[in-house]
Design a protein around this motif. Structure first.
Motif, PDB file in Angstrom:
ATOM      1  N   ALA A   1       1.451  22.358  57.579  1.00  0.00           N
ATOM      2  CA  ALA A   1       1.409  23.421  58.574  1.00  0.00           C
ATOM      3  C   ALA A   1      -0.040  23.815  58.849  1.00  0.00           C
ATOM      4  O   ALA A   1      -0.858  23.910  57.921  1.00  0.00           O
ATOM      5  CB  ALA A   1       2.198  24.627  58.089  1.00  0.00           C
ATOM      6  N   GLY A   2      -0.336  24.013  60.143  1.00  0.00           N
ATOM      7  CA  GLY A   2      -1.692  24.326  60.544  1.00  0.00           C
ATOM      8  C   GLY A   2      -2.510  23.115  60.934  1.00  0.00           C
ATOM      9  O   GLY A   2      -3.597  23.254  61.509  1.00  0.00           O
ATOM     10  N   GLY A   3      -1.998  21.943  60.642  1.00  0.00           N
ATOM     11  CA  GLY A   3      -2.711  20.707  60.958  1.00  0.00           C
ATOM     12  C   GLY A   3      -2.533  20.274  62.400  1.00  0.00           C
ATOM     13  O   GLY A   3      -1.891  20.960  63.198  1.00  0.00           O
TER      14      GLY A   3
ATOM     15  N   LYS B   1       3.152  26.698  73.900  1.00  0.00           N
ATOM     16  CA  LYS B   1       2.025  27.152  74.724  1.00  0.00           C
ATOM     17  C   LYS B   1       0.878  27.639  73.843  1.00  0.00           C
ATOM     18  O   LYS B   1       1.082  28.391  72.901  1.00  0.00           O
ATOM     19  CB  LYS B   1       2.473  28.272  75.659  1.00  0.00           C
ATOM     20  CG  LYS B   1       3.182  27.816  76.907  1.00  0.00           C
ATOM     21  CD  LYS B   1       3.566  29.002  77.781  1.00  0.00           C
ATOM     22  CE  LYS B   1       4.348  28.544  79.002  1.00  0.00           C
ATOM     23  NZ  LYS B   1       4.822  29.695  79.817  1.00  0.00           N
ATOM     24  N   GLY B   2      -0.319  27.212  74.204  1.00  0.00           N
ATOM     25  CA  GLY B   2      -1.488  27.603  73.445  1.00  0.00           C
ATOM     26  C   GLY B   2      -1.764  26.736  72.239  1.00  0.00           C
ATOM     27  O   GLY B   2      -2.835  26.838  71.634  1.00  0.00           O
ATOM     28  N   ARG B   3      -0.804  25.886  71.857  1.00  0.00           N
ATOM     29  CA  ARG B   3      -0.989  25.007  70.692  1.00  0.00           C
ATOM     30  C   ARG B   3      -1.019  23.528  71.087  1.00  0.00           C
ATOM     31  O   ARG B   3      -1.728  22.737  70.457  1.00  0.00           O
ATOM     32  CB  ARG B   3       0.140  25.235  69.685  1.00  0.00           C
ATOM     33  CG  ARG B   3       0.215  26.647  69.154  1.00  0.00           C
ATOM     34  CD  ARG B   3       1.213  26.757  68.005  1.00  0.00           C
ATOM     35  NE  ARG B   3       2.582  26.412  68.402  1.00  0.00           N
ATOM     36  CZ  ARG B   3       3.300  25.437  67.851  1.00  0.00           C
ATOM     37  NH1 ARG B   3       2.790  24.704  66.880  1.00  0.00           N
ATOM     38  NH2 ARG B   3       4.542  25.204  68.252  1.00  0.00           N
ATOM     39  N   PHE B   4      -0.226  23.152  72.085  1.00  0.00           N
ATOM     40  CA  PHE B   4      -0.135  21.753  72.514  1.00  0.00           C
ATOM     41  C   PHE B   4      -0.819  21.585  73.863  1.00  0.00           C
ATOM     42  O   PHE B   4      -0.789  22.493  74.709  1.00  0.00           O
ATOM     43  CB  PHE B   4       1.324  21.330  72.654  1.00  0.00           C
ATOM     44  CG  PHE B   4       2.097  21.203  71.360  1.00  0.00           C
ATOM     45  CD1 PHE B   4       1.588  21.672  70.157  1.00  0.00           C
ATOM     46  CD2 PHE B   4       3.338  20.610  71.357  1.00  0.00           C
ATOM     47  CE1 PHE B   4       2.296  21.562  68.976  1.00  0.00           C
ATOM     48  CE2 PHE B   4       4.076  20.483  70.190  1.00  0.00           C
ATOM     49  CZ  PHE B   4       3.551  20.965  69.002  1.00  0.00           C
TER      50      PHE B   4
ATOM     51  N   MET C   1      -1.533  18.107  69.547  1.00  0.00           N
ATOM     52  CA  MET C   1      -0.749  19.158  68.904  1.00  0.00           C
ATOM     53  C   MET C   1      -1.591  19.808  67.816  1.00  0.00           C
ATOM     54  O   MET C   1      -1.977  19.145  66.846  1.00  0.00           O
ATOM     55  CB  MET C   1       0.523  18.561  68.304  1.00  0.00           C
ATOM     56  CG  MET C   1       1.381  17.804  69.304  1.00  0.00           C
ATOM     57  SD  MET C   1       2.958  17.261  68.638  1.00  0.00           S
ATOM     58  CE  MET C   1       2.393  16.087  67.421  1.00  0.00           C
ATOM     59  N   ASN C   2      -1.898  21.068  67.989  1.00  0.00           N
ATOM     60  CA  ASN C   2      -2.682  21.834  67.028  1.00  0.00           C
ATOM     61  C   ASN C   2      -1.830  22.948  66.436  1.00  0.00           C
ATOM     62  O   ASN C   2      -0.780  23.292  66.967  1.00  0.00           O
ATOM     63  CB  ASN C   2      -3.907  22.430  67.707  1.00  0.00           C
ATOM     64  CG  ASN C   2      -4.844  21.382  68.266  1.00  0.00           C
ATOM     65  OD1 ASN C   2      -4.959  20.278  67.724  1.00  0.00           O
ATOM     66  ND2 ASN C   2      -5.514  21.711  69.353  1.00  0.00           N
TER      67      ASN C   2
ATOM     68  N   VAL D   1       6.222  18.207  59.761  1.00  0.00           N
ATOM     69  CA  VAL D   1       5.274  19.242  59.376  1.00  0.00           C
ATOM     70  C   VAL D   1       5.832  19.972  58.155  1.00  0.00           C
ATOM     71  O   VAL D   1       6.925  20.540  58.204  1.00  0.00           O
ATOM     72  CB  VAL D   1       5.033  20.238  60.518  1.00  0.00           C
ATOM     73  CG1 VAL D   1       3.952  21.241  60.116  1.00  0.00           C
ATOM     74  CG2 VAL D   1       4.640  19.508  61.799  1.00  0.00           C
ATOM     75  N   SER D   2       5.077  19.959  57.084  1.00  0.00           N
ATOM     76  CA  SER D   2       5.522  20.602  55.849  1.00  0.00           C
ATOM     77  C   SER D   2       4.830  21.949  55.674  1.00  0.00           C
ATOM     78  O   SER D   2       3.694  22.138  56.100  1.00  0.00           O
ATOM     79  CB  SER D   2       5.243  19.700  54.655  1.00  0.00           C
ATOM     80  OG  SER D   2       3.861  19.396  54.582  1.00  0.00           O
TER      81      SER D   2
END
Length: 129
Positions: A14-16, A64-67, A82-83, A127-128
């Motif tokens: 997570a966060g990656g 939204k805002g992450r991808f 993808m952030n 995502v872990s």
């Protein structure tokens, strides 16, 4: 023959971040709308992001805002950056292509599955926490 081949999936914490790619062939790439969809086990396939032939984009509220979706017409390749990934982003991700829809004097992409008639085989994102 239209072919869409995804790559770039994998396992991250997570966060990656991950960047998915989709190599397209067999059609006039630049004139089509393209999208990324995902499907988690036991859930419906859902639209994540789409881009029209002019480069206008649309995103699901959840990303939204992450991808960020983008395309390179010279390379016939679609991307999804993808952030800040979350465990709920875990799914099989699919690239899709279809004719842009017209309305209001312009052509546009949507997140509706019915717009897209060409699909890739998918790439897994896990995502872990």
């Amino acid at each position: 023959q239209v072919q869409l081949v995804e790559s770039g999936g994998g396992s991250v914490q997570a966060g990656g971040s991950l960047r998915l790619s989709c190599a397209a062939s067999g059609y006039t790439y630049s004139s089509y709308c393209m999208g990324w969809f995902r499907q988690a086990p036991g859930k419906e396939r859902e639209g994540v992001a789409a881009i029209d032939s002019d480069g206008s984009t649309i995103y699901a509220d959840s990303v939204k805002g992450r991808f960020t979706i983008s395309k390179d017409n010279a390379k016939n390749t679609l991307y999804l950056q993808m952030n800040s990934l979350k465990p709920e982003d875990t799914a099989m991700y699919y690239c899709a292509a279809g004719r842009c829809w017209s309305g209001g004097g312009s052509w546009y992409a949507t997140l509706h599955k019915t717009q897209y008639n060409y699909w890739g085989q998918g790439t897994q994102v896990t995502v872990s926490s």
